[in-house]
Design a protein around this motif. Structure first.
Motif, short mmCIF file in Angstrom:
data_model
loop_
_atom_site.label_atom_id
_atom_site.label_comp_id
_atom_site.label_asym_id
_atom_site.label_seq_id
_atom_site.Cartn_x
_atom_site.Cartn_y
_atom_site.Cartn_z
N HIS A 449 0.83 -1.20 0.00
CA HIS A 449 0.00 0.00 0.00
C HIS A 449 0.87 1.25 0.00
O HIS A 449 0.38 2.34 -0.26
CB HIS A 449 -0.89 0.01 1.24
N GLN A 450 2.12 1.09 0.32
CA GLN A 450 3.05 2.21 0.47
C GLN A 450 3.77 2.54 -0.85
O GLN A 450 3.88 1.68 -1.72
CB GLN A 450 4.11 1.86 1.51
N PRO A 451 4.29 3.77 -1.00
CA PRO A 451 5.18 4.03 -2.13
C PRO A 451 6.32 3.01 -2.13
O PRO A 451 7.00 2.82 -1.13
CB PRO A 451 5.69 5.44 -1.85
N THR A 452 6.51 2.34 -3.27
CA THR A 452 7.41 1.19 -3.32
C THR A 452 8.17 1.17 -4.64
O THR A 452 7.60 1.45 -5.69
CB THR A 452 6.61 -0.13 -3.18
N LYS A 453 9.45 0.84 -4.57
CA LYS A 453 10.25 0.59 -5.77
C LYS A 453 10.74 -0.85 -5.72
O LYS A 453 11.38 -1.26 -4.75
CB LYS A 453 11.45 1.54 -5.86
N VAL A 454 10.45 -1.60 -6.78
CA VAL A 454 10.87 -3.00 -6.89
C VAL A 454 11.78 -3.12 -8.10
O VAL A 454 11.42 -2.70 -9.20
CB VAL A 454 9.66 -3.94 -7.05
N SER A 455 12.96 -3.68 -7.91
CA SER A 455 13.92 -3.76 -9.01
C SER A 455 14.65 -5.10 -8.99
O SER A 455 14.90 -5.68 -7.94
CB SER A 455 14.93 -2.61 -8.94
N ASN A 456 14.96 -5.59 -10.21
CA ASN A 456 15.83 -6.76 -10.39
C ASN A 456 15.31 -8.00 -9.66
O ASN A 456 16.07 -8.74 -9.03
CB ASN A 456 17.26 -6.44 -9.91
N CYS A 457 14.00 -8.23 -9.76
CA CYS A 457 13.37 -9.37 -9.09
C CYS A 457 12.78 -10.33 -10.12
O CYS A 457 12.40 -9.93 -11.22
CB CYS A 457 12.27 -8.89 -8.14
N ASN A 458 12.68 -11.61 -9.74
CA ASN A 458 12.03 -12.63 -10.56
C ASN A 458 10.81 -13.15 -9.81
O ASN A 458 10.94 -13.62 -8.67
CB ASN A 458 12.99 -13.79 -10.84
N ILE A 459 9.65 -13.08 -10.46
CA ILE A 459 8.40 -13.51 -9.85
C ILE A 459 7.85 -14.64 -10.71
O ILE A 459 7.41 -14.41 -11.85
CB ILE A 459 7.39 -12.36 -9.75
N VAL A 460 7.90 -15.87 -10.21
CA VAL A 460 7.57 -17.06 -11.00
C VAL A 460 6.58 -17.92 -10.21
O VAL A 460 6.73 -18.12 -9.00
CB VAL A 460 8.85 -17.87 -11.31
N ASP A 461 5.55 -18.44 -10.91
CA ASP A 461 4.63 -19.42 -10.34
C ASP A 461 3.80 -18.88 -9.18
O ASP A 461 3.38 -19.64 -8.30
CB ASP A 461 5.39 -20.67 -9.86
N ASN A 462 3.55 -17.58 -9.15
CA ASN A 462 2.68 -17.00 -8.13
C ASN A 462 1.25 -16.89 -8.66
O ASN A 462 0.99 -17.14 -9.85
CB ASN A 462 3.17 -15.62 -7.74
N GLY A 463 0.32 -16.49 -7.77
CA GLY A 463 -1.02 -16.18 -8.21
C GLY A 463 -1.02 -14.85 -8.94
O GLY A 463 -1.26 -14.77 -10.15
N LYS A 464 -0.69 -13.80 -8.22
CA LYS A 464 -0.48 -12.46 -8.78
C LYS A 464 0.97 -12.07 -8.54
O LYS A 464 1.55 -12.45 -7.53
CB LYS A 464 -1.40 -11.44 -8.11
N GLY A 465 1.52 -11.28 -9.46
CA GLY A 465 2.85 -10.75 -9.22
C GLY A 465 2.79 -9.72 -8.10
O GLY A 465 3.26 -9.96 -6.98
N PHE A 466 2.17 -8.57 -8.40
CA PHE A 466 2.00 -7.50 -7.41
C PHE A 466 0.52 -7.18 -7.32
O PHE A 466 -0.23 -7.30 -8.28
CB PHE A 466 2.75 -6.23 -7.80
N ASP A 467 0.11 -6.73 -6.14
CA ASP A 467 -1.28 -6.34 -5.91
C ASP A 467 -1.28 -5.09 -5.05
O ASP A 467 -0.59 -5.03 -4.03
CB ASP A 467 -2.03 -7.48 -5.20
N LEU A 468 -2.03 -4.08 -5.47
CA LEU A 468 -2.18 -2.85 -4.70
C LEU A 468 -3.66 -2.56 -4.59
O LEU A 468 -4.34 -2.39 -5.61
CB LEU A 468 -1.48 -1.66 -5.38
N ALA A 469 -4.17 -2.49 -3.37
CA ALA A 469 -5.60 -2.22 -3.19
C ALA A 469 -5.85 -1.81 -1.74
O ALA A 469 -5.10 -2.18 -0.84
CB ALA A 469 -6.43 -3.46 -3.54
N LEU A 470 -6.92 -1.05 -1.54
CA LEU A 470 -7.40 -0.72 -0.20
C LEU A 470 -8.27 -1.88 0.26
O LEU A 470 -9.28 -2.19 -0.37
CB LEU A 470 -8.20 0.58 -0.23
N MET A 471 -7.87 -2.57 1.34
CA MET A 471 -8.51 -3.84 1.68
C MET A 471 -9.17 -3.82 3.05
O MET A 471 -8.93 -2.94 3.86
CB MET A 471 -7.48 -4.96 1.62
#
Length: 576
Positions: A449-471
């Motif tokens: 939910h926060q300001p975020t920087k994601v770099s040089n990552c591998n996302i494999v075999d997940n449901g969703k890669g990234f998710d941003l929502a008010l929950m």
């Protein structure tokens, strides 16, 4: 006797007392480069994997932390220290309480823990480093076995428990209450990849020696086949959770010193470093940091041992209410029964309006969580019904009632403020996630939910890669803010590459574009969207590679709703 000599004698007597106490362990620490060092193997604490070492470790920490110089405690290399949970130690974990400048170096040892206990808790401490530990549980906090019967229409299955795993506890929903504690997963019997779809157990029936029937809820698990894996949590009795009875500081009154959630848990602590820690199992969350700042998680892994399907029974890293955002780098996460990383600052609800600038607030999240509001901090005032921001303002006065309630006075009067609206503390800086790898998870690699920087990552075999929502009706906030993703690989995801769900355009999303994706590669299965974006103040896509199936519709791959595409440049589409 003059003041100087009195001070000298007091210090001398204190050192004598410390030395006498530490002699109980057959060893006195020695100063090396201005740091007091203790070696666990020389303190009479056994690392045989059988003898409960917890009381000795906590006594050693309590004694060693009395020094006015940094302390380092080094464990014996490759030994196994048992944390049994059945002894007289009230904490049921290695506990650092209001400590400062302590390094715990596991030196590659293993903490072998009973599931009613945990590894570490850090309470209101500063400059703590925990490094070079392996964490495992015995017995395991979950059971696992092969599926022998499936009735997905009626949410029912049968399975045989694998050898070496605990048996589930037979009971119905009157016993299994609170779905958080009885999550279950299914996994492909050949690849061990998690099937997506969150379920929890409602009833367990014993059918034979190691064969059980399970009634579950939420997801019907239609993808399940005979011979696939079924795993579910096994609940163990927890000790009472200790609370702070300090009446001098109301902000700490009845505050929980720790919970029974995180294997490693920290509350209201600054400059915490978790480094080179490998966790093979966890009863709930693996790393849980609440109300902390300037924390770093580096070189850590959540990974399943051979023959095990699960590595953690809930989130891998769960960060909540941490004002200064984290650095997470060179980590590996797989096989968690929820999200690999979850970053949030939960809301505080207005329980009473005392004036247009003064309110009584109550924290909205779990009863063990603190409000982290205070003088000088910035908050967003948000209307959950209208899904809009009323104001951004500084707190000029804060009067604590207890750790969850207080009276907030803002620097400005707010038009239209009413009971039920939220205050969301504004984080300082961006969360930085760099050079991390994500294997199969039940839900998401990263929920933030926060300001975020994601770099040089591998996302494999997940449901969703990234998710941003008010929950959770606004409890898990703040509303979705800025995300920057660079040089990342998204491969073989089940639902979507990135999902950004902003509640509206009427609040500060901390950036325009609010979503920047640069130099990333997407290799997703057929008909799985690359992006699903709603109510964003702008998306920029620069230099990305999209591997798509022949004839795929770009409109279905990029689902934008009430969102402006600011830049779409140097992107490559590769048919396969």
């Amino acid at each position: 006797m003059d003041y100087t000599r009195s001070k000298y004698w007091i210090s001398f007597l204190l050192i004598c007392f410390q030395c006498a106490t530490l002699k109980l362990y057959g060893h006195i620490g020695k100063v090396v480069n201005d740091t007091m060092c203790y070696y666990v193997e020389q303190c009479g604490i056994k690392g045989d994997g059988l003898t409960d070492a917890l009381s000795g470790l906590n006594d050693l920490i309590a004694c060693a932390s009395r020094h006015n110089i940094p302390v380092k405690i080094v464990f014996d290399k490759n030994k196994a220290y048992r944390i049994d949970g059945k002894g007289k130690d009230l904490y049921r974990r290695i506990f650092l309480n209001r400590n400062k400048d302590i390094v715990l170096d596991g030196n590659g040892c293993t903490l072998l823990i009973h599931p009613s206990s945990r590894a570490f808790a850090v309470y209101r401490s500063e400059n703590i480093i925990i490094r070079n530990f392996n964490i495992d549980y015995s017995p395991l906090p979950y059971t696992q076995g092969r599926v022998t019967k499936i009735d997905s229409k009626n949410y029912y299955l049968e399975f045989v428990v694998d050898q070496g795993f605990p048996l589930p506890i037979v009971g119905d929903e009157t016993y299994y209450k609170g779905g958080k504690m009885v999550d279950c997963i299914t996994a492909n019997g050949e690849t061990n990849k998690f099937y997506q779809g969150h379920s929890w157990v409602k009833k367990v029936v014993k059918l034979g020696d190691r064969r059980f029937g399970v009634k579950y809820d939420l997801c019907d698990q239609k993808q399940l086949r005979i011979g696939d894996y079924f795993c579910m949590k096994v609940e163990y009795p927890f000790p009472d959770v200790l609370k702070n009875q300090d009446a001098e500081n109301k902000k700490e009154l009845n505050e929980w010193l720790f919970t029974n959630w995180g294997s490693i848990e920290a509350l209201e602590s600054n400059n915490l470093v978790l480094e080179n820690i490998t966790s093979f199992a966890s009863p709930v969350m693996t790393f849980l940091l609440r109300g902390c700042s300037h924390h770093k998680i580096r070189g850590c892994s959540i990974i399943a041992k051979p023959g095990r399907i699960v590595a953690g029974c809930s989130d891998g890293i769960h960060l909540k209410g941490n004002e200064h955002q984290p650095l997470i780098e060179e980590c590996y996460f797989e096989r968690t029964m929820d999200d690999a990383i979850h970053i949030k600052i939960s809301g505080d609800v207005i329980a009473e309006v005392l004036s247009p600038s003064r309110f009584r607030i109550v924290h909205m999240d779990n009863e063990s969580d603190n409000t982290n509001l205070g003088v000088g901090k910035e908050v967003m005032l948000f209307d959950r019904k209208e899904l809009k921001q009323l104001a951004m303002s500084k707190i000029i006065d804060y009067q604590a009632i207890n750790h969850r309630e207080g009276i907030v006075t803002l620097a400005s009067e707010i038009d239209g403020v009413s009971k039920g609206m939220c205050l969301y503390l504004q984080g300082i800086g961006k969360a930085l996630i760099d050079r991390c790898n994500f294997g199969t998870q039940l839900q998401r690699a990263i929920l933030t939910h926060q300001p975020t920087k994601v770099s040089n990552c591998n996302i494999v075999d997940n449901g969703k890669g990234f998710d941003l929502a008010l929950m959770s009706e606004g409890i898990e906030g703040p509303p979705t803010q800025f995300l920057q993703v660079e040089n990342c690989l998204f491969e073989n995801l089940s639902y979507v590459g990135l999902c950004v769900d902003c509640p509206s355009l009427n609040y500060d999303q901390k950036g325009k574009p609010q979503l920047l994706i640069k130099n990333c590669t997407f290799k997703l299965p057929k008909d799985i969207p690359i992006l699903q974006i709603k109510n964003s103040q702008g998306v920029s896509l620069i230099g990305n590679k999209y591997y798509i199936n022949k004839g795929s519709s770009k409109a279905k791959l990029f689902e934008f709703q009430n969102t402006l595409l600011i830049e779409d440049s140097n992107n490559t589409y590769i048919e396969r």
